[in-house]
Design a protein around this motif. Structure first.
Motif, short mmCIF file in Angstrom:
data_model
loop_
_atom_site.label_atom_id
_atom_site.label_comp_id
_atom_site.label_asym_id
_atom_site.label_seq_id
_atom_site.Cartn_x
_atom_site.Cartn_y
_atom_site.Cartn_z
N GLN A 40 0.72 -1.41 0.10
CA GLN A 40 0.09 -0.03 -0.28
C GLN A 40 0.73 1.54 -0.08
OE1 GLN A 40 -2.27 -0.37 3.13
NE2 GLN A 40 -4.02 -2.30 2.41
N VAL A 41 2.25 1.34 0.88
CA VAL A 41 2.92 2.81 0.98
C VAL A 41 3.89 2.67 -0.46
CG1 VAL A 41 4.79 3.37 1.65
CG2 VAL A 41 3.19 2.02 3.34
N VAL B 299 -4.54 9.29 -4.81
CA VAL B 299 -5.16 8.28 -4.47
C VAL B 299 -6.23 8.04 -3.23
CG1 VAL B 299 -3.40 7.26 -1.79
CG2 VAL B 299 -2.12 9.18 -3.64
N GLU B 300 -6.83 6.69 -3.09
CA GLU B 300 -7.65 6.09 -2.78
C GLU B 300 -6.80 5.94 -1.06
OE1 GLU B 300 -10.63 2.44 -3.07
OE2 GLU B 300 -10.53 4.00 -4.82
N ARG B 301 -7.72 6.10 0.02
CA ARG B 301 -7.90 5.89 1.11
C ARG B 301 -8.04 4.38 1.18
NH1 ARG B 301 -8.71 4.40 6.30
NH2 ARG B 301 -8.01 5.45 8.08
N GLU C 112 2.10 1.47 -3.50
CA GLU C 112 1.20 2.06 -4.05
C GLU C 112 1.16 3.98 -4.23
OE1 GLU C 112 -2.08 0.26 -4.21
OE2 GLU C 112 -1.21 -1.52 -4.34
N ILE C 113 1.14 3.82 -2.97
CA ILE C 113 0.55 5.57 -2.51
C ILE C 113 1.66 6.98 -2.87
CG2 ILE C 113 0.66 6.72 -1.22
CD1 ILE C 113 -0.93 4.69 0.72
N MET C 114 3.59 5.44 -2.81
CA MET C 114 4.33 6.77 -2.93
C MET C 114 4.67 6.85 -5.14
SD MET C 114 7.34 5.23 -0.66
CE MET C 114 8.57 6.55 -1.22
N THR C 115 4.05 5.79 -5.60
CA THR C 115 4.32 5.68 -6.62
C THR C 115 3.00 6.97 -7.38
OG1 THR C 115 4.39 3.32 -7.27
CG2 THR C 115 3.76 4.16 -8.80
N ALA C 116 1.49 7.03 -6.77
CA ALA C 116 1.43 7.58 -7.91
C ALA C 116 1.12 9.15 -7.00
CB ALA C 116 -0.10 7.19 -6.29
N ILE C 117 1.90 9.39 -5.60
CA ILE C 117 2.37 10.48 -5.46
C ILE C 117 3.52 11.35 -6.73
CG2 ILE C 117 3.52 12.31 -4.08
CD1 ILE C 117 1.86 10.15 -1.77
#
Length: 98
Positions: free
Chosen positions: A13-14, A27-29, A16-21
């Motif tokens: 999950q982390v 970013v979906e919570r 995915e968030i870093m890639t999205a940023i």
């Protein structure tokens, strides 16, 4: 203590968030595995409080508010604003009194 699968899931999950940023993607919570949905808050007027609890008068509710025994919010401006009381707090107060 987290299991290996939980740690790997969190790491995924982390990442995915870093890639999205990094790519400016939305970013979906994602809720944690043991996290539950928050309960909806139900606010009541003074009259609704008296209808909910038999024998409770508006005067008593106003006294409890004035004595800060019940949490409340006042909508509108000044002393003419409507008083709203959280239903859960009201029920908890009267359960503790019994």
């Amino acid at each position: 203590m987290l299991t290996r699968e939980q740690k790997e899931s969190m790491l995924d999950q982390v990442l995915e968030i870093m890639t999205a940023i990094a790519y400016d993607e939305p970013v979906e919570r994602v809720p944690a595995p043991n996290e539950s949905k928050p309960e909806k808050v139900k606010m009541l007027t003074i009259k609704e409080c008296t209808e909910l609890i038999e024998g409770l008068s508006e005067h008593t509710v106003r006294k409890l508010v004035a004595q800060n025994k019940l949490k409340y919010i006042r909508t509108g401006e000044g002393v003419r604003g409507k008083i709203l009381i959280n239903k859960a707090d009201l029920m908890k107060y009267f359960q503790n009194c019994a």
